[in-house]
Design a protein around this motif. Structure first.
Motif, PDB file in Angstrom:
ATOM      1  N   GLN A 346       0.818  -1.242  -0.111  1.00  0.00           N
ATOM      2  CA  GLN A 346       0.067  -0.096   0.044  1.00  0.00           C
ATOM      3  C   GLN A 346       0.804   1.267   0.120  1.00  0.00           C
ATOM      4  O   GLN A 346       0.691   2.253  -0.826  1.00  0.00           O
ATOM      5  CB  GLN A 346      -0.893   0.039   1.256  1.00  0.00           C
ATOM      6  N   THR A 347       1.738   0.936   0.826  1.00  0.00           N
ATOM      7  CA  THR A 347       2.803   2.363   0.865  1.00  0.00           C
ATOM      8  C   THR A 347       3.498   2.604  -0.295  1.00  0.00           C
ATOM      9  O   THR A 347       3.759   3.731  -0.912  1.00  0.00           O
ATOM     10  CB  THR A 347       3.514   2.511   2.053  1.00  0.00           C
ATOM     11  N   GLY A 348       3.992   1.495  -0.930  1.00  0.00           N
ATOM     12  CA  GLY A 348       4.806   1.606  -1.919  1.00  0.00           C
ATOM     13  C   GLY A 348       4.066   2.093  -3.150  1.00  0.00           C
ATOM     14  O   GLY A 348       4.471   3.156  -3.918  1.00  0.00           O
ATOM     15  N   LEU A 349       2.678   1.872  -3.250  1.00  0.00           N
ATOM     16  CA  LEU A 349       1.685   2.278  -4.406  1.00  0.00           C
ATOM     17  C   LEU A 349       1.545   3.643  -4.123  1.00  0.00           C
ATOM     18  O   LEU A 349       1.505   4.494  -5.118  1.00  0.00           O
ATOM     19  CB  LEU A 349       0.608   1.440  -4.492  1.00  0.00           C
ATOM     20  N   GLU A 350       1.102   3.905  -2.966  1.00  0.00           N
ATOM     21  CA  GLU A 350       0.922   5.475  -2.512  1.00  0.00           C
ATOM     22  C   GLU A 350       2.114   6.479  -2.785  1.00  0.00           C
ATOM     23  O   GLU A 350       1.789   7.541  -3.336  1.00  0.00           O
ATOM     24  CB  GLU A 350       0.441   5.469  -1.078  1.00  0.00           C
ATOM     25  N   ARG A 351       3.250   5.871  -3.008  1.00  0.00           N
ATOM     26  CA  ARG A 351       4.445   6.485  -3.224  1.00  0.00           C
ATOM     27  C   ARG A 351       4.343   6.881  -4.650  1.00  0.00           C
ATOM     28  O   ARG A 351       4.797   7.850  -5.365  1.00  0.00           O
ATOM     29  CB  ARG A 351       5.850   6.246  -2.672  1.00  0.00           C
ATOM     30  N   MET A 352       4.021   5.880  -5.399  1.00  0.00           N
ATOM     31  CA  MET A 352       4.307   5.546  -6.893  1.00  0.00           C
ATOM     32  C   MET A 352       3.087   6.467  -7.695  1.00  0.00           C
ATOM     33  O   MET A 352       3.418   6.980  -8.634  1.00  0.00           O
ATOM     34  CB  MET A 352       3.820   4.189  -7.408  1.00  0.00           C
ATOM     35  N   THR A 429       7.262  -6.809  -6.986  1.00  0.00           N
ATOM     36  CA  THR A 429       5.966  -6.692  -7.661  1.00  0.00           C
ATOM     37  C   THR A 429       5.610  -5.112  -7.698  1.00  0.00           C
ATOM     38  O   THR A 429       5.253  -4.464  -8.535  1.00  0.00           O
ATOM     39  CB  THR A 429       4.651  -7.162  -6.557  1.00  0.00           C
ATOM     40  N   LEU A 430       6.120  -4.273  -6.988  1.00  0.00           N
ATOM     41  CA  LEU A 430       6.016  -3.058  -7.011  1.00  0.00           C
ATOM     42  C   LEU A 430       6.754  -2.410  -8.246  1.00  0.00           C
ATOM     43  O   LEU A 430       6.376  -1.500  -8.948  1.00  0.00           O
ATOM     44  CB  LEU A 430       6.324  -2.191  -5.668  1.00  0.00           C
ATOM     45  N   GLU A 431       7.901  -2.764  -8.412  1.00  0.00           N
ATOM     46  CA  GLU A 431       8.826  -2.354  -9.397  1.00  0.00           C
ATOM     47  C   GLU A 431       7.995  -2.872 -10.818  1.00  0.00           C
ATOM     48  O   GLU A 431       7.942  -2.032 -11.678  1.00  0.00           O
ATOM     49  CB  GLU A 431      10.042  -3.141  -9.192  1.00  0.00           C
ATOM     50  N   ARG A 432       7.540  -4.118 -10.954  1.00  0.00           N
ATOM     51  CA  ARG A 432       6.800  -4.495 -11.991  1.00  0.00           C
ATOM     52  C   ARG A 432       5.539  -3.929 -12.321  1.00  0.00           C
ATOM     53  O   ARG A 432       5.280  -3.383 -13.617  1.00  0.00           O
ATOM     54  CB  ARG A 432       6.445  -6.019 -11.871  1.00  0.00           C
ATOM     55  N   ILE A 433       4.983  -3.205 -11.143  1.00  0.00           N
ATOM     56  CA  ILE A 433       3.702  -2.572 -11.613  1.00  0.00           C
ATOM     57  C   ILE A 433       4.126  -1.209 -12.116  1.00  0.00           C
ATOM     58  O   ILE A 433       3.314  -0.746 -13.249  1.00  0.00           O
ATOM     59  CB  ILE A 433       2.950  -2.362 -10.062  1.00  0.00           C
ATOM     60  N   GLU A 434       5.051  -0.609 -11.559  1.00  0.00           N
ATOM     61  CA  GLU A 434       5.469   0.664 -12.065  1.00  0.00           C
ATOM     62  C   GLU A 434       5.937   0.613 -13.613  1.00  0.00           C
ATOM     63  O   GLU A 434       5.708   1.452 -14.396  1.00  0.00           O
ATOM     64  CB  GLU A 434       6.819   1.247 -11.302  1.00  0.00           C
ATOM     65  N   MET A 435       6.603  -0.436 -13.863  1.00  0.00           N
ATOM     66  CA  MET A 435       6.954  -0.729 -15.156  1.00  0.00           C
ATOM     67  C   MET A 435       6.166  -1.067 -15.895  1.00  0.00           C
ATOM     68  O   MET A 435       5.998  -0.607 -17.213  1.00  0.00           O
ATOM     69  CB  MET A 435       8.082  -1.970 -15.153  1.00  0.00           C
ATOM     70  N   SER A 436       4.866  -1.728 -15.872  1.00  0.00           N
ATOM     71  CA  SER A 436       4.046  -1.898 -16.453  1.00  0.00           C
ATOM     72  C   SER A 436       3.177  -0.807 -16.875  1.00  0.00           C
ATOM     73  O   SER A 436       2.670  -0.512 -17.938  1.00  0.00           O
ATOM     74  CB  SER A 436       2.954  -2.949 -15.720  1.00  0.00           C
ATOM     75  N   ILE A 438       4.423   2.464 -16.748  1.00  0.00           N
ATOM     76  CA  ILE A 438       5.208   3.337 -17.830  1.00  0.00           C
ATOM     77  C   ILE A 438       5.160   2.721 -19.368  1.00  0.00           C
ATOM     78  O   ILE A 438       4.716   3.345 -20.166  1.00  0.00           O
ATOM     79  CB  ILE A 438       6.686   3.223 -17.274  1.00  0.00           C
ATOM     80  N   GLN A 439       5.184   1.288 -19.516  1.00  0.00           N
ATOM     81  CA  GLN A 439       5.112   0.805 -20.533  1.00  0.00           C
ATOM     82  C   GLN A 439       3.690   1.100 -21.332  1.00  0.00           C
ATOM     83  O   GLN A 439       3.533   0.959 -22.636  1.00  0.00           O
ATOM     84  CB  GLN A 439       5.311  -0.862 -20.724  1.00  0.00           C
ATOM     85  N   GLY A 440       2.728   0.835 -20.517  1.00  0.00           N
ATOM     86  CA  GLY A 440       1.209   1.105 -20.962  1.00  0.00           C
ATOM     87  C   GLY A 440       1.074   2.684 -21.290  1.00  0.00           C
ATOM     88  O   GLY A 440       0.354   2.603 -22.481  1.00  0.00           O
ATOM     89  N   LYS A 441       1.706   3.512 -20.709  1.00  0.00           N
ATOM     90  CA  LYS A 441       1.577   4.910 -20.910  1.00  0.00           C
ATOM     91  C   LYS A 441       2.300   5.265 -22.209  1.00  0.00           C
ATOM     92  O   LYS A 441       1.778   5.896 -23.210  1.00  0.00           O
ATOM     93  CB  LYS A 441       2.220   5.814 -19.901  1.00  0.00           C
ATOM     94  N   ILE A 442       3.410   4.419 -22.542  1.00  0.00           N
ATOM     95  CA  ILE A 442       4.395   4.777 -23.859  1.00  0.00           C
ATOM     96  C   ILE A 442       3.264   3.956 -24.778  1.00  0.00           C
ATOM     97  O   ILE A 442       3.083   4.820 -25.984  1.00  0.00           O
ATOM     98  CB  ILE A 442       5.607   4.112 -23.839  1.00  0.00           C
ATOM     99  N   GLY A 443       2.785   2.870 -24.683  1.00  0.00           N
ATOM    100  CA  GLY A 443       1.886   2.204 -25.864  1.00  0.00           C
ATOM    101  C   GLY A 443       0.524   3.115 -26.109  1.00  0.00           C
ATOM    102  O   GLY A 443       0.500   3.470 -27.140  1.00  0.00           O
ATOM    103  N   MET A 444       0.068   3.863 -25.057  1.00  0.00           N
ATOM    104  CA  MET A 444      -1.027   4.617 -25.116  1.00  0.00           C
ATOM    105  C   MET A 444      -0.730   5.822 -26.002  1.00  0.00           C
ATOM    106  O   MET A 444      -1.315   6.269 -26.977  1.00  0.00           O
ATOM    107  CB  MET A 444      -1.723   5.066 -24.005  1.00  0.00           C
ATOM    108  N   CYS A 445       0.409   6.509 -25.642  1.00  0.00           N
ATOM    109  CA  CYS A 445       0.913   7.765 -26.302  1.00  0.00           C
ATOM    110  C   CYS A 445       1.201   7.448 -27.802  1.00  0.00           C
ATOM    111  O   CYS A 445       0.552   7.979 -28.756  1.00  0.00           O
ATOM    112  CB  CYS A 445       2.339   8.226 -25.813  1.00  0.00           C
TER     113      CYS A 445
END
Ligand SMILES: Cc1ncc(COP(=O)(O)O)c(C=O)c1O
Length: 453
Positions: A346-352, A429-436, A438-445
């Motif tokens: 939770q704290t990891g996601l809330e910082r992200m 898992t937190l690192e993978r979420i962040e990466m997913s 980021i990749q998703g944002k790039i894909g969407m752009c």
């Protein structure tokens, strides 16, 4: 490269013999992966890919897959010659019942069935017998099993549901064909966290029971607002309906005594499944003794039929006993560990979230969590369906799966941490979420610029 070649072959073969190729239709999802092994926090597919598992088979694996203590108990009971006798009681079912009645305040006595759906079916039937009434209240966005009374109004599209109704009720929207029309008249879906709608329905119909998950965990994690469960208790007492807490997902996962022990609100009947036996098929229906006694009512016309060839089969019963023993060990070690993992994610996601400029919130109860892409934690399905970014959620989940973290790849589904997870797993898992994301944002752009080109 096809990550799932062997999975595709197995599924194609199974489609020859099983409609859709998959048993239990809610397991059919994309990507189509065939899992072959589970141990601790991990699952492996037929192509040898390994995943950190947060699906936990829709949440039963609270200790982790194949927990050694539970597995040993299941093997031992067979080695010791236990079988299904189908006549009279057994030592095992007595031991399990005693453990539950001793540790779960809402269960003065208890019966066992094979699945959560069987248990909610029996709870509703018992409530109808006791009250002599037929109408029931269910939650829009709740899931209580596959039978006619409750196979409705889960993730109902807003165009079928219409605008938000409060106070009032929603139309019964089945999630299965074959529900008799007459039956639908008896079921009244209302918003979670909406006492006024419960009151409204009670004033219009003679209500036998209200069934609700105390935390809605089939659409992520939607918590009861302060006073909501207590308000339900007061309305049950005022209007004379049976209050049923469906603790199939919350029971044993959030506390040994169930969510009722956390909230301090006692239902009349309570249903358990899933984490009760860490993945083995058994469910419990417990509650006030005076109601449970209707299963053996001296007047046969009032007696409620509870029967089942496989009820309290020795293997799942032994597994449930071992699970509870494990939960009792070292003064709540299991609950302390999963709470600290839950806090970490939770704290990891809330910082992200601010770092990535996302509109998102984390909803969590102990080891169950959900990342919603909206600006507040939803209070009910209508709120969630109106505000959540389902597309972003689905994209994140699919990328996580590709990267070896198994969040069920369907938006707004609960993620389940197990005792077998470690702080290292959570960090990964937190690192993978962040990466997913980021990749998703790039894909969407990219796709936006392609569209505008
Ligand atoms: C809250 C709740 N109740 C009941 C059920 C039905 O349990 P089962 O699938 O064991 O029949 C489920 C299943 O997901 C559930 O989540």
């Amino acid at each position: 490269m096809n990550l799932y070649k062997r999975s595709s072959e197995i599924l194609a073969r199974n489609r020859n013999f099983i409609p859709g190729g998959v048993v239990s239709v809610n397991r059919a999802t994309y990507p189509e992966i065939v899992f072959v092994k589970g141990q601790g926090a991990f699952i492996w597919d037929a192509d040898g890919n390994r995943y950190h598992d947060y699906h936990a088979a829709f949440a039963p694996h609270f200790l982790g897959h194949n927990d050694p203590y539970v597995t040993e108990a299941a093997i031992r009971v067979l080695r010791d010659g236990a079988s299904l006798f189908g006549s009279g009681t057994t030592l095992l079912e007595g031991r399990l019942a005693e453990l539950i009645c001793r540790h779960v305040p809402s269960a003065e006595s208890v019966q066992f069935l094979n699945s959560g759906s069987e248990a909610t079916f029996q709870a509703i039937r018992l409530a109808r017998a006791v009250t002599g009434r037929e109408h029931i209240i269910v939650m829009q966005g709740g899931y209580n099993g596959w039978h006619n009374d409750v196979s409705c109004n889960l993730m109902t599209p807003l165009d079928q549901l219409g605008p938000r109704v409060s106070p009032g009720e929603y139309p019964y929207v089945p999630i299965s064909a074959g529900v008799p029309a007459a039956h639908r008249q008896l079921v009244h879906p209302v918003n979670f966290n909406d006492l006024e709608s419960v009151k409204y329905v009670c004033e219009k119909y003679s209500i036998a029971a209200l069934i609700t998950e105390p935390v809605l965990q089939n659409i992520g994690v939607i918590k009861p607002l302060p006073g909501y469960l207590r308000g339900l208790r007061a309305l049950a007492d005022r209007f004379g309906f049976v209050l049923i807490f469906d603790e199939v997902k919350t029971g044993f996962r959030h506390a040994l005594g169930g969510y009722s022990s956390i909230s301090g609100v006692m239902p009349d009947l309570v249903v358990f499944g899933k984490a009760l036996a860490n993945g083995y098929p058994i469910a419990g229906l417990g509650g006030k003794r005076e109601l449970m006694q209707w299963f053996v009512h001296p007047d046969p016309s009032k007696r409620v039929l509870l029967a089942g060839t496989y009820n309290a089969h020795p293997v799942p019963t032994a597994a449930a006993i071992a699970t509870i023993e494990r939960l009792l060990m070292n003064d709540g070690e299991v609950y302390r560990h999963v709470e600290s993992l839950g806090h970490h994610i939770q704290t990891g996601l809330e910082r992200m979230i601010p770092r990535m400029g996302l509109k998102a919130v984390v909803a969590r109860e102990g080891s169950a969590f959900c990342l919603y892409f909206m600006d507040h934690c939803p209070v009910d399905w209508h709120d969630l369906a109106t505000h959540h970014d389902f597309g972003l959620d689905e994209m994140m989940r699919k990328r996580l799966v590709e990267g070896g973290v198994y969040f069920f790849p369907h938006p707004a589904k609960q993620c389940s941490i197990s005792f077998a997870h470690t702080q290292g797993d959570i960090q990964y898992t937190l690192e993978r979420i962040e990466m997913s994301l980021i990749q998703g944002k790039i894909g969407m752009c990219r796709s936006e610029s392609r569209h505008s080109a």
